[in-house]
Design a protein around this motif. Structure first.
Motif, PDB file in Angstrom:
ATOM      1  N   LEU A 149       0.839  -1.200   0.000  1.00  0.00           N
ATOM      2  CA  LEU A 149       0.000   0.000   0.000  1.00  0.00           C
ATOM      3  C   LEU A 149       0.870   1.244   0.000  1.00  0.00           C
ATOM      4  O   LEU A 149       2.021   1.217   0.444  1.00  0.00           O
ATOM      5  CB  LEU A 149      -0.891   0.021   1.245  1.00  0.00           C
ATOM      6  N   SER A 150       0.297   2.337  -0.477  1.00  0.00           N
ATOM      7  CA  SER A 150       1.022   3.603  -0.413  1.00  0.00           C
ATOM      8  C   SER A 150       1.137   4.053   1.037  1.00  0.00           C
ATOM      9  O   SER A 150       0.409   3.585   1.919  1.00  0.00           O
ATOM     10  CB  SER A 150       0.281   4.674  -1.212  1.00  0.00           C
ATOM     11  N   MET A 151       2.058   4.968   1.264  1.00  0.00           N
ATOM     12  CA  MET A 151       2.261   5.486   2.621  1.00  0.00           C
ATOM     13  C   MET A 151       0.968   6.105   3.165  1.00  0.00           C
ATOM     14  O   MET A 151       0.584   5.894   4.315  1.00  0.00           O
ATOM     15  CB  MET A 151       3.360   6.530   2.587  1.00  0.00           C
ATOM     16  N   LYS A 170      -2.152   5.501   2.269  1.00  0.00           N
ATOM     17  CA  LYS A 170      -3.180   4.489   2.523  1.00  0.00           C
ATOM     18  C   LYS A 170      -2.848   3.717   3.796  1.00  0.00           C
ATOM     19  O   LYS A 170      -3.726   3.436   4.621  1.00  0.00           O
ATOM     20  CB  LYS A 170      -3.282   3.564   1.313  1.00  0.00           C
TER      21      LYS A 170
END
Lengths: 146, 293
Positions: free
Chosen positions: A120-122, A124
């Protein structure tokens, strides 16, 4: 540290989906079950003190006392594109509702990795971990005298 | 269906309107042989839950980032990506996604690092397509692999690194901080023990103007504002001049790619670069100057 029994069973079952695409469809099916907080607990505009900090999906959390010393969890996700937040809300509610604040306090933010993986992105990650933290925080204070 | 209060894209006064297409345009051209529609989201569950028929997914983490270093994919990985997606140098690539196209502009920016300029953003992003009641599918498209030459990544033209930003600050260069006002001021807005944006220090890069990225968007429709309203914000209100370079930054470079797109393509600023190291680098760096009100 293992999660509370019901949540641990869920995490173990999810881990059986080795295929990422199947796992994603399972998570989407949870998101599709999402029901926002009832009007008996909260109505819009929600108090900012229930907003999950850092959550771009605009998730809100409430924790109310229930019978037997347990608590009930309630969520809303205002961003209609916040599918992961909706899935997380359903997972937390289905697996933690009725437990005590102490039991809920044992849930670590690693739950986000165990459910969604580590790609996941930071932002998210921060939002979903924020949902876990907010739930624990409000559970710990659910029985405080207003 | 949500109707747009704005004129057609070509009539909004943009410097380079060819970098923006409407949902109508996508509906009409999505199956053209020289067009490829790509969805880029922050939320990994969105694309598999439904997408524009024929659209492929570009996942920011999986497809665009180096798996080990904090950097983007290299030239061979980019070649493999676009060939898997059936893209050639002549393909017009249309990006759209969630968060009012944060991630779509980020993907477009990364494609630009490899010189693929034949690209555009679908105005309004995924939510506009959905709100207009247009078709969605869970079917994953397939494509015969294409042929795309190896292209060296250009890290100078559209991208800027920390040391250059430091020199830019010392020269009183123009910067725009597109994070929220609370992030800009370094104010903590969280419950106890909540991590602070992944950085040890709060505040902003000295001299930066605070223009949250979302000001460029109509909150009702998700569309980009017309050029006159964008000029009113960036040039008249904030005093940013197109005659000098502007560096945009946020936390990790995704929101600032949105503002990079606005300044470069919609307002026609000739020199705009995205500092993708952004606050997670600057706010953790030893000795760099930080401003807090």
């Amino acid at each position: 540290m293992p999660y509370p029994a019901r949540l641990q069973e869920f995490v173990d079952n999810l881990a059986l989906f080795a295929d990422q695409a199947e796992r994603v469809q399972v998570l989407i099916s949870f998101a599709e079950k999402f029901q926002p907080v009832s009007a008996e607990v909260a109505t819009k505009p929600y108090l900012e003190s229930h907003r999950v900090p850092g959550c771009e999906s605009e998730a809100f959390v409430w924790v109310t006392p229930s019978e037997g010393g347990g608590v009930s969890l309630h969520f809303d996700v205002l961003n209609p594109q916040g599918i992961s937040a909706m899935a997380m809300a359903v997972i937390l509610k289905e697996n933690l509702d009725g437990l005590s604040p102490t039991e809920i306090g044992t849930v670590t933010e690693d739950l986000v990795y165990d459910v969604f993986g580590r790609t996941l992105s930071m932002g998210k990650n921060m939002g979903l971990m924020g949902m876990v933290r907010m739930t624990k925080y409000l559970a710990a204070h659910a029985n405080d005298t207003p | 269906m949500t109707s747009s209060p704005y004129p057609a894209i070509a009539e909004r006064g943009y410097a380079h309107p060819e970098f923006l297409v409407s949902t109508d345009w996508v509906a009409e051209h999505k199956d053209d042989a020289n067009v490829r529609i790509l969805e880029s989201n922050e939320d990994p569950l969105l694309y598999p839950s439904g997408h524009i028929p024929g659209a492929f997914e570009v996942d920011w983490t999986r497809d665009l980032n180096d798996p080990i270093r904090r950097d983007y994919l290299d030239r061979s990985a980019f070649q493999a990506l676009v060939e898997r997606l059936g893209i050639t140098p002549n393909t017009r690539v249309i990006f759209y996604g969630d968060k009012n196209n944060w991630w779509a502009t980020y993907s477009l920016w990364v494609f630009r690092l490899f010189g693929h300029t034949n690209a555009a953003i679908m105005d309004g992003g995924r939510i506009k397509w959905v709100n207009e009641g247009r078709p969605m599918t869970k079917e994953i498209p397939s494509s015969a692999p294409s042929s795309y030459p190896v292209v060296e990544r250009d890290d100078q033209t559209e991208r800027v690194m920390r040391d250059e930003v430091l020199n830019h600050v010392r020269a009183n260069g123009q910067l725009v901080d597109v994070r929220s006002p609370q992030e800009f001021t370094g104010e903590r807005m969280h419950m106890p023990d909540y991590p602070n944006e992944g950085a040890l220090r709060g505040g902003h890069i000295p001299g930066a103007k605070s223009v949250p990225w979302a000001r460029a968007i109509d909150p009702e429709t998700g569309e980009f504002l017309p050029a006159d309203r964008l000029k009113a914000i960036y040039q008249e209100e904030q005093g940013l001049s197109p005659d000098r370079e502007v560096i945009a930054y946020c936390r990790i470079g995704e929101r600032s790619s949105h503002t990079w797109f606005v300044l470069k393509h919609l307002l026609g600023f000739p020199q705009v670069r995205n500092y993708d190291g952004s606050w997670t680098e600057w706010g953790n760096s030893v000795g760099v100057p930080i401003e807090r009100p």
